[in-house]
Structure formats: C-alpha cells, structure tokens
Design a protein around this motif. Structure first.
Motif, PDB file in Angstrom:
ATOM      1  N   UNK A  12       0.848  -1.186   0.000  1.00 16.27           N
ATOM      2  CA  UNK A  12       0.000   0.000   0.000  1.00 16.27           C
ATOM      3  C   UNK A  12       0.887   1.242   0.000  1.00 16.27           C
ATOM      4  N   UNK A  13       0.373   2.393  -0.448  1.00 17.37           N
ATOM      5  CA  UNK A  13       1.201   3.601  -0.494  1.00 17.37           C
ATOM      6  C   UNK A  13       1.841   3.971   0.841  1.00 17.37           C
ATOM      7  N   UNK A  14       1.156   3.662   1.953  1.00 17.54           N
ATOM      8  CA  UNK A  14       1.668   4.052   3.265  1.00 17.54           C
ATOM      9  C   UNK A  14       2.331   2.897   4.016  1.00 17.54           C
ATOM     10  N   UNK A  15       2.718   1.844   3.297  1.00 16.73           N
ATOM     11  CA  UNK A  15       3.303   0.657   3.946  1.00 16.73           C
ATOM     12  C   UNK A  15       4.823   0.677   3.859  1.00 16.73           C
ATOM     13  N   UNK A  16       5.473   0.388   4.987  1.00 12.63           N
ATOM     14  CA  UNK A  16       6.915   0.159   5.019  1.00 12.63           C
ATOM     15  C   UNK A  16       7.234  -1.207   4.429  1.00 12.63           C
ATOM     16  N   UNK A  17       8.488  -1.385   4.036  1.00  9.07           N
ATOM     17  CA  UNK A  17       8.964  -2.729   3.740  1.00  9.07           C
ATOM     18  C   UNK A  17       9.034  -3.521   5.051  1.00  9.07           C
ATOM     19  N   UNK A  18       9.326  -4.807   4.971  1.00  9.25           N
ATOM     20  CA  UNK A  18       9.528  -5.594   6.185  1.00  9.25           C
ATOM     21  C   UNK A  18      10.797  -5.103   6.871  1.00  9.25           C
ATOM     22  N   UNK A  19      10.667  -4.739   8.140  1.00  9.73           N
ATOM     23  CA  UNK A  19      11.787  -4.179   8.907  1.00  9.73           C
ATOM     24  C   UNK A  19      12.266  -5.212   9.920  1.00  9.73           C
ATOM     25  N   UNK A  20      13.584  -5.370  10.012  1.00 14.41           N
ATOM     26  CA  UNK A  20      14.154  -6.340  10.946  1.00 14.41           C
ATOM     27  C   UNK A  20      15.427  -5.777  11.551  1.00 14.41           C
ATOM     28  N   UNK A  21      15.582  -5.934  12.872  1.00 15.50           N
ATOM     29  CA  UNK A  21      16.800  -5.541  13.582  1.00 15.50           C
ATOM     30  C   UNK A  21      17.397  -6.769  14.260  1.00 15.50           C
ATOM     31  N   UNK A  22      18.692  -6.937  14.115  1.00 20.24           N
ATOM     32  CA  UNK A  22      19.401  -8.002  14.835  1.00 20.24           C
ATOM     33  C   UNK A  22      20.589  -7.369  15.548  1.00 20.24           C
ATOM     34  N   UNK A  23      20.570  -7.451  16.875  1.00 17.96           N
ATOM     35  CA  UNK A  23      21.599  -6.784  17.693  1.00 17.96           C
ATOM     36  C   UNK A  23      22.733  -7.741  18.044  1.00 17.96           C
ATOM     37  N   UNK A  24      23.873  -7.136  18.387  1.00 19.74           N
ATOM     38  CA  UNK A  24      24.971  -7.882  18.979  1.00 19.74           C
ATOM     39  C   UNK A  24      25.671  -8.858  18.055  1.00 19.74           C
ATOM     40  N   UNK A  25      25.722  -8.577  16.764  1.00 26.85           N
ATOM     41  CA  UNK A  25      26.349  -9.507  15.830  1.00 26.85           C
ATOM     42  C   UNK A  25      27.874  -9.488  15.899  1.00 26.85           C
ATOM     43  N   UNK A  26      28.426  -8.318  16.231  1.00 25.49           N
ATOM     44  CA  UNK A  26      29.875  -8.144  16.138  1.00 25.49           C
ATOM     45  C   UNK A  26      30.484  -8.258  17.532  1.00 25.49           C
ATOM     46  N   UNK A  27      31.274  -9.275  17.736  1.00 25.86           N
ATOM     47  CA  UNK A  27      31.788  -9.612  19.060  1.00 25.86           C
ATOM     48  C   UNK A  27      32.595  -8.479  19.693  1.00 25.86           C
ATOM     49  N   UNK A  28      33.420  -7.815  18.924  1.00 24.19           N
ATOM     50  CA  UNK A  28      34.364  -6.857  19.502  1.00 24.19           C
ATOM     51  C   UNK A  28      33.819  -5.435  19.604  1.00 24.19           C
ATOM     52  N   UNK A  29      32.685  -5.174  18.981  1.00 32.84           N
ATOM     53  CA  UNK A  29      32.130  -3.820  19.000  1.00 32.84           C
ATOM     54  C   UNK A  29      31.322  -3.579  20.274  1.00 32.84           C
ATOM     55  N   UNK A  30      31.363  -2.341  20.768  1.00 31.89           N
ATOM     56  CA  UNK A  30      30.578  -1.994  21.957  1.00 31.89           C
ATOM     57  C   UNK A  30      29.077  -1.995  21.663  1.00 31.89           C
ATOM     58  N   UNK A  31      28.713  -1.864  20.415  1.00 34.11           N
ATOM     59  CA  UNK A  31      27.317  -1.963  20.008  1.00 34.11           C
ATOM     60  C   UNK A  31      27.251  -2.324  18.537  1.00 34.11           C
ATOM     61  N   UNK A  32      26.258  -3.110  18.136  1.00 33.71           N
ATOM     62  CA  UNK A  32      26.121  -3.447  16.720  1.00 33.71           C
ATOM     63  C   UNK A  32      24.686  -3.816  16.409  1.00 33.71           C
ATOM     64  N   UNK A  33      24.296  -3.570  15.161  1.00 33.18           N
ATOM     65  CA  UNK A  33      22.942  -3.890  14.711  1.00 33.18           C
ATOM     66  C   UNK A  33      22.948  -4.131  13.208  1.00 33.18           C
ATOM     67  N   UNK A  34      22.383  -5.245  12.793  1.00 30.13           N
ATOM     68  CA  UNK A  34      22.108  -5.480  11.384  1.00 30.13           C
ATOM     69  C   UNK A  34      20.666  -5.066  11.154  1.00 30.13           C
TER      70      UNK A  34
END
Length: 242
Positions: A12-34
């Motif tokens: 629909x015109x007002x619809x986002x794509x499918x949104x997904x967050x995955x945290x903590x992927x990168x072991x050495x980083x203080x914060x990470x998100x895909x």
C-alpha cells in the motif's frame, strides 16, 4: 493525489517494507545492529574511544560521528572500493555526515565526557534507502554502546535523549508513497528523505524534484507519510531494545 496506484512490491502507499533488527552480531564492538529494510541490509557497529577530535579537547564533552560505505557487491554490478580510488565520494561524505548529525540530535554530548563514539555503517545489500536504514539501525548500535558504558559505571547521566529514525518518501505517477525501494526510487518524480525523532522533532529533510517541481501540498503529504512511517520504526526500535 491518486492514492490507489499499485506499487511494484504490491505494498500500500503508506506501507513500510519488512523491517528487521538483529543486535549484537559483532563480538568486539561496543554496540552493533544489522538492520534490514526489505532487501536493503546495513550493518551498523559502534566503537567507543577515550578521545575526542582535537578541536573538542579540554571541553569536557564528547562526540558522536559516523562513517558509511558500500560493499563492492551490494549492488547489481561490482563497484570499486573507495579505498582503492583513494578518497570517499561526495555521496559517501554527505551520507556519513547526515548519519552523524542525526545521532547527535538525540545525544547529550556533555554526558559522554571526553569520549568519542564512531558508528560505522556498511551496506551489505542495497535496494534503495540505504541512508535511512543506516540511521535507523545506527541508533540501536549507539543505544547498545551506551548500555555497555552504563554497565561499566562510565556514565553519571543519560546520554540518549530520544529515538531517531529515518525513512524515504516519494511521488510516483501522482501517488505519494512511503519507503521507496530501488525500482521506485529510480522512477520517482519526487523523492525525499526524512529524519525525525521519537517525539516528532524534525532533524533533516532532503527533497528533490527529479522531473516537475513539487508543491508545498506535496511536501505536506510526504511529511505526513514520513511521520507515520517513523512512528512505526520507533516502535520497532523500542521492541528491539526492550
């Protein structure tokens, strides 16, 4: 405006794509998100350093900055690494400055002390809206970096004042649509990027008429769509870090 046009994705015109967050992927980083906005995938990592830029030294306040890059096969054809060319492109510089500004808009830099957090945003796969996905995922990486600092008693007060997220909007064949993928972005009569905080404050609007100029009413229609989309993105950010 026509609000019934069919989009290539069927949304629909007002619809986002499918949104997904995955945290903590990168072991050495203080914060990470895909972060994934449909087929646009961006990896955001946060790095904490006990230093600030020279021009901030001695001011007892910190800094949040960003770098942005696109992997060679993030697109249909291989693009050369900018390191091989010897300098970042103007587009890259523009986007990483935008990401940095967006994050600083919701950060208490005094609360950081003389420390710098750098958010690296690497586009793994591109299908339109890489800068908006990067900003939205970068907030989560920054949140996790701040949480890492809190867990080590490095902060005396809150650093993050609000959420921030970003989304693209455009006008295609007379229809205002939300969260353009590449097929739409390449055909849009008008396209715009909106960066808005969780409380509704506007950080930045980037709007361009690719063909005929757009009207003030068009801009209001796009802004209304963006507000709806960003409200949903902020909800998803909250769920991701809950």
């Amino acid at each position: 405006m026509n609000q019934k046009a069919t989009r290539p994705s069927g949304r629909a015109p007002d619809a986002l794509r499918t949104i997904h967050f995955e945290r903590g992927l990168i072991r050495h980083a203080e914060g990470s998100c895909l972060v994934k906005f449909g087929d646009t995938h961006v990896l955001a990592t946060a790095t904490l350093e006990e230093r600030v830029p020279l021009w901030l030294k001695g001011q007892a306040r910190g800094w949040v900055t960003a770098e942005y890059g696109m992997l060679p096969r993030a697109t249909h054809e291989r693009t050369r690494r900018e390191a091989a060319v010897g300098r970042p492109s103007g587009r890259t510089l523009e986007i990483q400055r935008l990401i940095g500004r967006s994050l600083r808009a919701v950060a208490d830099l005094d609360a950081l002390g003389e420390r710098q957090i750098t958010i690296d945003c690497d586009v793994i796969q591109a299908d339109g809206g890489t800068r908006t996905a990067a900003i939205t995922g970068a907030w989560i990486a920054l949140y996790d970096c701040v949480a890492w600092m809190k867990a080590r008693s490095m902060l005396t007060r809150a650093v993050l004042k609000d959420h921030v997220a970003a989304v693209s909007c455009g006008i295609i064949k007379g229809t205002a649509v939300l969260d353009l993928d590449y097929a739409e972005d390449s055909e849009a009569d008008t396209d715009a990027n909106f960066v808005i905080t969780g409380s509704g404050g506007i950080v930045e609007i980037q709007g361009t008429a690719e063909k005929a100029p757009f009207s003030e009413q068009d801009l209001q229609n796009l802004l209304a769509l963006a507000r709806k989309g960003i409200a949903r993105l902020v909800e998803l950010q909250k769920l991701a870090v809950a």
